[in-house]
Enzyme design. Structure first.
Site, mmCIF file in Angstrom:
data_model
loop_
_atom_site.group_PDB
_atom_site.id
_atom_site.type_symbol
_atom_site.label_atom_id
_atom_site.label_comp_id
_atom_site.label_asym_id
_atom_site.label_seq_id
_atom_site.Cartn_x
_atom_site.Cartn_y
_atom_site.Cartn_z
ATOM 1 N N GLY A 107 0.917 -1.344 0.024
ATOM 2 C CA GLY A 107 0.021 -0.124 0.125
ATOM 3 C C GLY A 107 0.814 1.234 -0.131
ATOM 4 N N GLY A 141 2.715 -3.419 -4.561
ATOM 5 C CA GLY A 141 2.481 -3.749 -5.797
ATOM 6 C C GLY A 141 2.736 -2.452 -6.866
ATOM 7 N NE ARG A 142 -1.704 2.267 -7.504
ATOM 8 C CZ ARG A 142 -2.466 1.667 -6.507
ATOM 9 N NH1 ARG A 142 -2.213 1.597 -5.441
ATOM 10 N NH2 ARG A 142 -3.739 1.260 -7.232
ATOM 11 C CE1 TYR A 145 -4.223 -3.152 -9.162
ATOM 12 C CE2 TYR A 145 -2.252 -1.551 -9.024
ATOM 13 C CZ TYR A 145 -3.223 -2.507 -8.356
ATOM 14 O OH TYR A 145 -3.113 -2.971 -7.172
ATOM 15 C CB CYS A 168 -18.395 4.659 -28.480
ATOM 16 S SG CYS A 168 -19.741 5.696 -29.553
#
Length: 471
Positions: free
Chosen positions: A264, A304-305, A406, A377
């Site tokens: 985190g 992770g991030r 991600y 769209c």
């Protein structure tokens, strides 16, 4: 010159080290060199208008910084949260760098195994593990964090007559509150994760669960990720640490031998700098729970991030430019399909944007206010709004920075847009670039086949059968 998809290009990467992209300035220079080379090699251009680029040296530097920050007497098992980038070559790179892997689904588990992680380097988290998934992990010694008392009872039945082969932990929710992004905060009063410690009777129930199950030997707590400040994360970890201390004291034995403190670490999306750092995180943890690092507990992390984000770039060709209501708009091929969170929650997930000419060189000159639009769209498909950028023209390249986590692997199949190719790259001190294909671009044919092509006649045949039988 290499052909598109080749693993090499002119120049050698032998001079690059794992710390080659450690400084933000060096990382930015490497990124510019990679963008220019991607255009020159045809990896990005009219026939390939969207690509993901991952700085391998930047990733390895982040792993090195993580290991350095946690050096000390406490044994530490660092795992990568596979959800941040479930690409097998990326997972293989991290396995080779000594990381473990945290998985939260059967797909992530299989990806991690395919990447070469051994069972003892895995941690299996999920709030909805099936009996089959639990049995698989228990039989192979994969570390598991159980989410609730019903899952705990399920494991009781599965372990009848045998010993646990690997570490088994219980996830607790310290209920310390939310950060700036509610959806990323997992320690709120009503979070779906773990056992809520501040609910009446919860702590006593946890202690009783450990007292009757000698095979329970870990606690797991994760406060959240992006938007969660370091003191909030540390407060949640302290709650788990204090519970472990109380539990071991009341049981009269060191039953809890490991603390999974999650990951985190938030990422700075405002500029090039790495902040906060892993060292900042450890400083805050030491302040909140000094005994955490004295060596009595094995620590498990699940970052992770923060390991990948700053090393990734989504690059796309500008197809058209136009004006509406006095606002300039650049229409690109990168939208909600690759930048889903940014498009739907732009205030929470803003991205930095760079503009390059058709040759992949940074554009200079007077700025104009422009929206960067994607191909999907619906009107809200914008990756940046009202940004002051150098004048954008058709054929230019727009780069979305800090997208290594991600954005490459959490594809949103809106409008049946295909997944782009992803290339890893390294640069030597002279700026020469070498690429390696990490994932092939999905073809339109692949999209059609994935959408049920082999069952094309199934529903018509079902209707025809009903018509014949008069049903």
């Amino acid at each position: 010159m290499s052909t598109p998809g080749s693993s090499t290009s002119t120049g050698s990467s032998s001079g690059a080290s794992s710390g080659a992209s450690r400084s933000p300035h060096r990382r930015a220079r490497a990124r510019e060199a990679a963008l220019a080379r991607a255009v020159e090699d045809g990896l990005l251009g009219p026939r390939s208008p969207l690509v993901g680029l991952l700085d391998v040296d930047g990733v390895l530097a982040a792993v090195g910084a993580l290991n350095e920050a946690f050096e000390g007497p406490a044994p530490v098992h660092h795992t990568f949260a596979a959800k941040a980038c479930g690409l097998v070559p990326v997972l293989r790179l991290l396995a080779d760098a000594g990381m473990g892997c945290e998985v939260a689904s059967p797909g992530e588990l299989e990806q991690a195994l395919a990447a070469g992680f051994t069972y003892d380097r895995l941690v299996f988290d999920s709030p909805a593990k099936t009996v089959e998934e639990l049995e698989f992990a228990l039989a192979r010694g994969i570390a598991i964090n159980l989410d609730n008392f019903q899952e705990l009872a399920r494991v009781d039945r599965l372990l009848t007559g045998r010993e646990a082969a690997g570490p088994i932990g219980l996830r607790v929710n310290p209920q310390v509150g939310a950060g700036a992004i509610g959806a990323m905060s997992t320690a709120t009063a009503t979070s779906k994760f773990g056992i809520a410690l501040r609910d009446p009777g919860a702590v006593d129930a946890v202690i009783d669960a450990f007292a009757h199950r000698p095979w329970l030997n870990r606690l797991h707590a994760h406060v959240g990720s992006q938007g969660c400040p370091l003191p909030l994360i540390a407060e949640g970890v302290r709650a788990a640490y204090e519970l472990a201390e109380r539990l071991n004291a009341e049981l009269g034995r060191a039953q809890i031998t490991g603390l999974d403190i999650g990951g985190g670490l938030p990422v700075n999306f405002d500029d090039e700098d790495d902040r906060p750092t892993y060292a900042d995180h450890v400083t805050e943890l030491r302040r909140a729970a000094p005994g955490l690092f004295d060596g009595r507990y094995t620590l498990v992390t699940e970052f992770g991030r923060s390991l990948l984000a700053k090393s990734g770039t989504i690059a796309t060709v500008v197809e058209y430019t136009k004006s509406a209501g006095g606002r300039r708009i650049a229409v690109t091929h990168a939208g909600a399909q690759v930048a889903t969170r940014t498009v739907f929650m732009p205030d929470a997930w803003p991205l930095r944007v760079g503009v390059f000419d058709a040759g992949g060189r940074p554009k200079r000159g007077p700025a104009e206010v422009v929206d960067i639009a994607g191909p999907c769209c619906f009107a809200g498909d914008l990756t940046a709004t009202a940004r002051e950028l150098p004048a954008v023209e058709p054929g230019d390249v727009v780069a979305l920075y800090d997208t290594g986590a991600y954005y490459f692997s959490s594809h949103f199949s809106y409008n049946s847009l295909p997944r782009p190719a992803v290339y890893g790259y390294r640069t030597d001190p002279g700026g020469r670039v070498r690429f390696a294909l990490a994932r092939e671009a999905q073809s339109v044919r692949d999209v059609v086949e994935e959408s049920g092509l082999s069952q094309a006649d199934a529903l018509v045949a079902l209707r025809a059968r009903q018509h014949r039988t008069g049903a």
